[in-house]
Design a protein around this motif. Structure first.
Motif, PDB file in Angstrom:
ATOM      1  N   ASP A 147      81.403  11.115  23.487  1.00 13.64           N
ATOM      2  CA  ASP A 147      80.722  11.170  24.788  1.00 13.64           C
ATOM      3  C   ASP A 147      81.593  11.851  25.836  1.00 13.64           C
ATOM      4  O   ASP A 147      81.147  12.742  26.566  1.00 13.64           O
ATOM      5  CB  ASP A 147      80.410   9.751  25.283  1.00 13.64           C
ATOM      6  N   LEU A 164      76.765   7.504  32.376  1.00 12.88           N
ATOM      7  CA  LEU A 164      77.351   6.415  31.601  1.00 12.88           C
ATOM      8  C   LEU A 164      77.813   6.961  30.260  1.00 12.88           C
ATOM      9  O   LEU A 164      77.131   7.793  29.658  1.00 12.88           O
ATOM     10  CB  LEU A 164      76.326   5.307  31.358  1.00 12.88           C
ATOM     11  N   GLU A 173      72.739  14.478  28.077  1.00 14.96           N
ATOM     12  CA  GLU A 173      72.061  13.268  27.598  1.00 14.96           C
ATOM     13  C   GLU A 173      71.056  13.597  26.504  1.00 14.96           C
ATOM     14  O   GLU A 173      70.971  12.898  25.480  1.00 14.96           O
ATOM     15  CB  GLU A 173      71.362  12.556  28.756  1.00 14.96           C
ATOM     16  N   ALA A 231      76.823   3.007  28.124  1.00 14.91           N
ATOM     17  CA  ALA A 231      75.565   3.713  27.893  1.00 14.91           C
ATOM     18  C   ALA A 231      74.798   3.161  26.709  1.00 14.91           C
ATOM     19  O   ALA A 231      73.581   2.963  26.770  1.00 14.91           O
ATOM     20  CB  ALA A 231      75.835   5.204  27.669  1.00 14.91           C
ATOM     21  N   HIS A 232      75.491   2.903  25.600  1.00 13.67           N
ATOM     22  CA  HIS A 232      74.764   2.642  24.354  1.00 13.67           C
ATOM     23  C   HIS A 232      75.497   1.689  23.423  1.00 13.67           C
ATOM     24  O   HIS A 232      75.590   1.944  22.222  1.00 13.67           O
ATOM     25  CB  HIS A 232      74.513   3.963  23.625  1.00 13.67           C
ATOM     26  N   ARG A 267      76.444   0.629  35.379  1.00 13.85           N
ATOM     27  CA  ARG A 267      75.064   0.621  34.872  1.00 13.85           C
ATOM     28  C   ARG A 267      74.161  -0.149  35.822  1.00 13.85           C
ATOM     29  O   ARG A 267      73.035   0.267  36.102  1.00 13.85           O
ATOM     30  CB  ARG A 267      75.042  -0.004  33.476  1.00 13.85           C
ATOM     31  N   TRP A 307      71.019   7.375  30.762  1.00  9.56           N
ATOM     32  CA  TRP A 307      72.478   7.464  30.792  1.00  9.56           C
ATOM     33  C   TRP A 307      72.967   8.268  31.990  1.00  9.56           C
ATOM     34  O   TRP A 307      74.159   8.259  32.286  1.00  9.56           O
ATOM     35  CB  TRP A 307      73.005   8.129  29.520  1.00  9.56           C
TER      36      TRP A 307
END
Length: 414
Positions: free
Chosen positions: A329, A307, A352, A312-313, A174, A299
């Protein structure tokens, strides 16, 4: 790049997200290079819940059969008042879950899931795993994506058309390749919550204490204004995973750290004596800081970086969907890429766009759960009355959007 490199996927991180992604791409005949920073694969955390939206994918990838001997099929999710231990409601699982959602609801130790994923990886000749490998740079160029990893003080280069950051909430990918282009913070943020974890043997004093307050074949959540505690069986029922959530100060940015156990004890003031004794007998507890990631960050990048999972989250775990979202994902990313081989950049953007609304909805559900589970006074009374009016079947129906979701449908709609 030669043909192999032109199809190679480079993945940073061999946790649940990275291993699932490796399998999802390998089964579609993509060669995979998988880098893991740790010298040995060790599972962080303890137990996890795997709802049908995740186990359906694990079944298709050939992982579920390897996991089942160590997992448990809980019969229900039960909510209890922590002060009086009375049952507030339950959501039926077990065979009812499989009939309703077409896949089992499981609870398992994280290490057992990781072992099942690794056993399946070992059957895939097109997956190459390097441990002790810290990804130090990711660059895009005319030859595609180039990732550099440091292994035993030596630099190793891997090239491919796609680099996936599956390296968790403190993701290096990231910082290296995605957030720097999106204007959002690449650094995770402490949520203000601590998770207190422990695993107890079923035949121990603590295990017997748990049998006095909860069901050995269910996921039980004890609700209280100052904390909530989730308990369920793991290791084929030979142990119980306990995790309590309280507010707290930030501690070391790692999967576990040291925090004053008085924080948990003070949060549990006013609970039933039997539950307080369980918490005391179950110690020592390991504190885990809950970090989240800025949801505004991208992402993916147009030049081939993505990601997944917590990288990502990362979100608070109050919907018990962290592992499931990582698995979703991985499966959907592979599906979108495979469905559009001539336009991988477009596939990344489409993936995404398709994933964001679902992940956001899961995060909202988690925030709602946290609010409801820590309610006090009139709000808690209203919560209990509402739960009393809803049948178990109605509560299960409220989860159809979450547990009934299918990766194949998401790819088709994308």
């Amino acid at each position: 790049m030669d043909d192999t490199r032109s199809r190679q996927v480079v993945i940073a991180g061999a946790g649940i997200a990275g291993l699932t992604a490796a399998l999802a791409f390998a089964e579609r005949n993509y060669p995979v290079k998988l880098f893991e920073q740790a010298p040995h694969l060790e599972a962080a955390g303890a137990g996890l819940q795997l709802s049908p939206n995740a186990t359906r994918i694990l079944g298709r990838l050939g992982v579920l059969d390897k996991l089942l001997p160590a997992a448990v099929r809980p019969q229900a999710v039960v909510l209890r008042d922590a002060a009086k231990l009375r049952e507030l409601t339950r959501v039926p699982l077990g065979q009812a879950a499989e009939r309703r959602w077409g896949a089992p609801y499981l609870v398992a130790h994280r290490a057992d899931l990781q072992a099942a994923l690794m056993a399946r990886i070992a059957e895939m000749p097109n997956v190459e795993l390097e441990t002790g490998a810290r990804v130090s740079n990711i660059a895009a160029g005319p030859r595609g994506i180039t990732a550099m990893a440091e292994i035993a003080a030596k630099s190793v280069i891997a090239e491919g058309f796609l680099a996936i950051g599956a390296d968790g909430v403190w993701s290096a990918t990231r910082k290296l390749g995605v957030s720097a282009r999106g204007g959002a913070s690449a650094k995770s943020r402490f949520s203000g919550e601590l998770a207190w974890r422990t695993t107890i043997h079923a035949d121990s004093a603590a295990g017997k204490a748990f049998a006095m307050v909860g069901a050995a074949d269910c996921v039980t959540t004890f609700l209280h204004p100052g904390f909530h505690l989730v308990a369920y069986p793991v290791r084929a029922g030979k142990a119980f995973n306990l995790v309590a959530f309280t507010e707290g100060e930030s501690i070391a940015e790692d999967w576990s750290g040291h925090a004053d156990a008085k924080i948990l004890a003070e949060a549990m003031l006013g609970t039933a004596p039997a539950l307080a004794r369980l918490a005391e007998d179950a110690g020592p507890w390991t504190a885990w800081p809950i970090h989240t990631v800025d949801q505004r960050q991208p992402w993916t990048t147009p030049d081939g970086i993505a990601l997944i999972g917590d990288a990502a989250h990362a979100m608070t775990p109050f919907a018990a969907q962290g592992a499931a979202m990582a698995i979703e994902d991985a499966a959907t990313l592979a599906g979108f890429i495979a469905a559009s081989p001539v336009d991988p950049k477009g596939a990344l953007a489409a993936w995404e766009q398709a994933r964001r609304p679902r992940v956001a909805r899961v995060a909202r559900r988690g925030a709602l759960n946290r609010l409801a589970w820590h309610a006090s006074g009139p709000v808690a009374i209203a919560r209990n009355l509402l739960l009393k009016t809803r049948s178990p079947e109605e509560l299960a129906a409220d989860l159809d959007w979450l547990y009934g979701w299918r990766a194949s449908e998401a790819v088709d709609q994308g």
